[in-house]
Design a protein around this motif. Structure first.
Motif, PDB file in Angstrom:
ATOM      1  N   ARG A 244     -25.387  65.408 -83.784  1.00  8.97           N
ATOM      2  CA  ARG A 244     -25.412  66.871 -83.806  1.00  8.97           C
ATOM      3  C   ARG A 244     -23.996  67.443 -83.764  1.00  8.97           C
ATOM      4  NH1 ARG A 244     -29.505  70.709 -81.302  1.00  8.97           N
ATOM      5  NH2 ARG A 244     -28.463  72.695 -81.539  1.00  8.97           N
ATOM      6  N   ALA A 245     -23.156  66.907 -82.897  1.00  6.78           N
ATOM      7  CA  ALA A 245     -21.774  67.384 -82.794  1.00  6.78           C
ATOM      8  C   ALA A 245     -21.019  67.136 -84.094  1.00  6.78           C
ATOM      9  CB  ALA A 245     -21.073  66.696 -81.623  1.00  6.78           C
ATOM     10  N   GLU A 246     -21.250  65.982 -84.691  1.00  5.89           N
ATOM     11  CA  GLU A 246     -20.581  65.665 -85.955  1.00  5.89           C
ATOM     12  C   GLU A 246     -21.044  66.593 -87.075  1.00  5.89           C
ATOM     13  OE1 GLU A 246     -17.813  63.879 -88.291  1.00  5.89           O
ATOM     14  OE2 GLU A 246     -18.117  63.515 -86.154  1.00  5.89           O
ATOM     15  N   LEU A 247     -22.341  66.872 -87.107  1.00  7.06           N
ATOM     16  CA  LEU A 247     -22.863  67.801 -88.119  1.00  7.06           C
ATOM     17  C   LEU A 247     -22.285  69.205 -87.945  1.00  7.06           C
ATOM     18  CD1 LEU A 247     -26.622  66.775 -88.345  1.00  7.06           C
ATOM     19  CD2 LEU A 247     -24.917  66.640 -90.160  1.00  7.06           C
ATOM     20  N   GLN A 248     -22.153  69.662 -86.718  1.00  5.54           N
ATOM     21  CA  GLN A 248     -21.574  70.975 -86.479  1.00  5.54           C
ATOM     22  C   GLN A 248     -20.127  71.023 -86.962  1.00  5.54           C
ATOM     23  OE1 GLN A 248     -22.337  71.463 -82.283  1.00  5.54           O
ATOM     24  NE2 GLN A 248     -24.200  72.648 -82.652  1.00  5.54           N
ATOM     25  N   THR A 249     -19.385  69.966 -86.712  1.00  4.15           N
ATOM     26  CA  THR A 249     -18.001  69.891 -87.173  1.00  4.15           C
ATOM     27  C   THR A 249     -17.941  69.924 -88.694  1.00  4.15           C
ATOM     28  OG1 THR A 249     -17.400  68.625 -85.223  1.00  4.15           O
ATOM     29  CG2 THR A 249     -15.887  68.504 -87.095  1.00  4.15           C
ATOM     30  N   MET A 250     -18.827  69.175 -89.332  1.00  5.67           N
ATOM     31  CA  MET A 250     -18.845  69.135 -90.788  1.00  5.67           C
ATOM     32  C   MET A 250     -19.231  70.494 -91.383  1.00  5.67           C
ATOM     33  SD  MET A 250     -17.737  66.215 -91.529  1.00  5.67           S
ATOM     34  CE  MET A 250     -18.025  66.190 -93.264  1.00  5.67           C
ATOM     35  N   LEU A 251     -20.198  71.164 -90.778  1.00  6.07           N
ATOM     36  CA  LEU A 251     -20.604  72.480 -91.271  1.00  6.07           C
ATOM     37  C   LEU A 251     -19.466  73.495 -91.156  1.00  6.07           C
ATOM     38  CD1 LEU A 251     -24.257  72.717 -89.919  1.00  6.07           C
ATOM     39  CD2 LEU A 251     -23.527  72.530 -92.317  1.00  6.07           C
ATOM     40  N   LYS A 252     -18.730  73.436 -90.077  1.00  6.57           N
ATOM     41  CA  LYS A 252     -17.574  74.325 -89.921  1.00  6.57           C
ATOM     42  C   LYS A 252     -16.528  74.032 -90.987  1.00  6.57           C
ATOM     43  CE  LYS A 252     -18.204  75.115 -85.011  1.00  6.57           C
ATOM     44  NZ  LYS A 252     -17.691  74.875 -83.660  1.00  6.57           N
ATOM     45  N   ALA A 253     -16.307  72.761 -91.263  1.00  5.40           N
ATOM     46  CA  ALA A 253     -15.340  72.382 -92.297  1.00  5.40           C
ATOM     47  C   ALA A 253     -15.796  72.856 -93.670  1.00  5.40           C
ATOM     48  CB  ALA A 253     -15.136  70.867 -92.292  1.00  5.40           C
ATOM     49  N   ILE A 254     -17.067  72.734 -93.947  1.00  2.00           N
ATOM     50  CA  ILE A 254     -17.610  73.208 -95.235  1.00  2.00           C
ATOM     51  C   ILE A 254     -17.442  74.713 -95.357  1.00  2.00           C
ATOM     52  CG2 ILE A 254     -19.760  73.536 -96.537  1.00  2.00           C
ATOM     53  CD1 ILE A 254     -20.596  70.722 -95.495  1.00  2.00           C
ATOM     54  N   ASP A 255     -17.729  75.431 -94.289  1.00  2.03           N
ATOM     55  CA  ASP A 255     -17.551  76.886 -94.313  1.00  2.03           C
ATOM     56  C   ASP A 255     -16.104  77.254 -94.601  1.00  2.03           C
ATOM     57  OD1 ASP A 255     -20.209  77.275 -93.830  1.00  2.03           O
ATOM     58  OD2 ASP A 255     -19.978  77.744 -91.694  1.00  2.03           O
ATOM     59  N   MET A 256     -15.178  76.550 -94.012  1.00  3.34           N
ATOM     60  CA  MET A 256     -13.758  76.821 -94.231  1.00  3.34           C
ATOM     61  C   MET A 256     -13.369  76.514 -95.677  1.00  3.34           C
ATOM     62  SD  MET A 256     -12.556  78.099 -91.466  1.00  3.34           S
ATOM     63  CE  MET A 256     -10.796  77.934 -91.601  1.00  3.34           C
ATOM     64  N   ILE A 257     -13.890  75.436 -96.231  1.00  5.16           N
ATOM     65  CA  ILE A 257     -13.581  75.053 -97.605  1.00  5.16           C
ATOM     66  C   ILE A 257     -14.144  76.078 -98.592  1.00  5.16           C
ATOM     67  CG2 ILE A 257     -14.083  73.353 -99.404  1.00  5.16           C
ATOM     68  CD1 ILE A 257     -13.915  71.207 -97.188  1.00  5.16           C
TER      69      ILE A 257
ATOM     70  N   GLY B 202     -14.320  79.055 -98.256  1.00  6.58           N
ATOM     71  CA  GLY B 202     -13.538  80.277 -98.231  1.00  6.58           C
ATOM     72  C   GLY B 202     -14.156  81.416 -97.454  1.00  6.58           C
ATOM     73  N   GLN B 203     -15.038  81.083 -96.570  1.00  6.41           N
ATOM     74  CA  GLN B 203     -15.640  82.133 -95.761  1.00  6.41           C
ATOM     75  C   GLN B 203     -14.712  82.581 -94.646  1.00  6.41           C
ATOM     76  OE1 GLN B 203     -19.419  80.696 -94.440  1.00  6.41           O
ATOM     77  NE2 GLN B 203     -20.368  80.911 -96.441  1.00  6.41           N
ATOM     78  N   GLY B 204     -13.564  81.952 -94.545  1.00  7.41           N
ATOM     79  CA  GLY B 204     -12.578  82.370 -93.560  1.00  7.41           C
ATOM     80  C   GLY B 204     -12.826  81.817 -92.180  1.00  7.41           C
ATOM     81  N   THR B 205     -13.821  82.343 -91.493  1.00  6.95           N
ATOM     82  CA  THR B 205     -14.102  81.860 -90.151  1.00  6.95           C
ATOM     83  C   THR B 205     -15.362  81.026 -90.162  1.00  6.95           C
ATOM     84  OG1 THR B 205     -15.370  83.837 -89.623  1.00  6.95           O
ATOM     85  CG2 THR B 205     -13.025  83.860 -89.043  1.00  6.95           C
ATOM     86  N   PRO B 206     -15.378  79.981 -89.364  1.00  8.35           N
ATOM     87  CA  PRO B 206     -16.581  79.158 -89.316  1.00  8.35           C
ATOM     88  C   PRO B 206     -17.742  79.911 -88.699  1.00  8.35           C
ATOM     89  CG  PRO B 206     -14.876  78.328 -87.808  1.00  8.35           C
ATOM     90  CD  PRO B 206     -14.309  79.510 -88.534  1.00  8.35           C
ATOM     91  N   SER B 207     -18.954  79.491 -89.065  1.00 10.30           N
ATOM     92  CA  SER B 207     -20.146  80.156 -88.545  1.00 10.30           C
ATOM     93  C   SER B 207     -20.266  79.941 -87.051  1.00 10.30           C
ATOM     94  CB  SER B 207     -21.397  79.619 -89.248  1.00 10.30           C
ATOM     95  OG  SER B 207     -21.524  78.238 -88.984  1.00 10.30           O
ATOM     96  N   GLN B 208     -20.845  80.898 -86.358  1.00 11.07           N
ATOM     97  CA  GLN B 208     -21.025  80.822 -84.917  1.00 11.07           C
ATOM     98  C   GLN B 208     -22.409  80.281 -84.614  1.00 11.07           C
ATOM     99  OE1 GLN B 208     -18.617  81.587 -82.729  1.00 11.07           O
ATOM    100  NE2 GLN B 208     -17.279  81.962 -84.456  1.00 11.07           N
ATOM    101  N   ASP B 209     -22.452  79.216 -83.774  1.00 12.96           N
ATOM    102  CA  ASP B 209     -23.738  78.615 -83.382  1.00 12.96           C
ATOM    103  C   ASP B 209     -23.938  78.747 -81.901  1.00 12.96           C
ATOM    104  OD1 ASP B 209     -24.398  77.819 -85.944  1.00 12.96           O
ATOM    105  OD2 ASP B 209     -23.374  75.899 -85.733  1.00 12.96           O
TER     106      ASP B 209
END
Length: 125
Positions: free
Chosen positions: A103-116, A118-125
């Motif tokens: 779960r922690a790894e998936l959250q990290t990956m999702l934040k990285a995808i959001d940054m890539i 171009g959404q600027g800030t990662p999503s808040q969970d």
């Protein structure tokens, strides 16, 4: 009538030594996560406060940690924590630990995808 005396023999299929099984499990976990390098020795020294010789003995598999050193390794190493849970027959606890890690790894990956993306800030969970 006299009681039966004499030698009793262990079953041929049950030759596991718990000390060897423990030592091998910890060795496998440590080398799998840290490798067998000098840097791994230094990392274990930092985690536990043991001497270089003791850490090298753990890496080589000739000895295994006990007591407070095992607790420190479990605190810092997911692989050692998993190995101890499996040895203790707590497979369900092992599965929960793995789920938390995934779960922690998936959250990290999702934040990285959001940054890539171009959404600027990662999503808040």
């Amino acid at each position: 009538m006299f009681p039966k005396t004499g030698n009793t023999f262990q079953k041929a299929g049950k030759k596991t030594n718990p000390q060897i099984e423990y030592r091998d499990a910890i060795w496998s976990a440590l080398t799998g996560e840290l490798g067998g390098t000098h840097q791994a020795t230094k990392t274990m020294m930092r985690w536990t406060g043991v001497s270089e010789r003791t850490a090298r003995n753990w890496i080589s598999g000739s000895h295994a940690p006990a007591g407070e050193h095992l607790i420190e390794l479990m605190r810092n190493s997911d692989a050692v924590l998993s190995a101890v849970l499996v040895l203790a027959g707590r497979r369900e606890a092992h599965a929960f630990v793995r789920l938390d890690l995934v779960r922690a790894e998936l959250q990290t990956m999702l934040k990285a995808i959001d940054m890539i993306k171009g959404q600027g800030t990662p999503s808040q969970d």
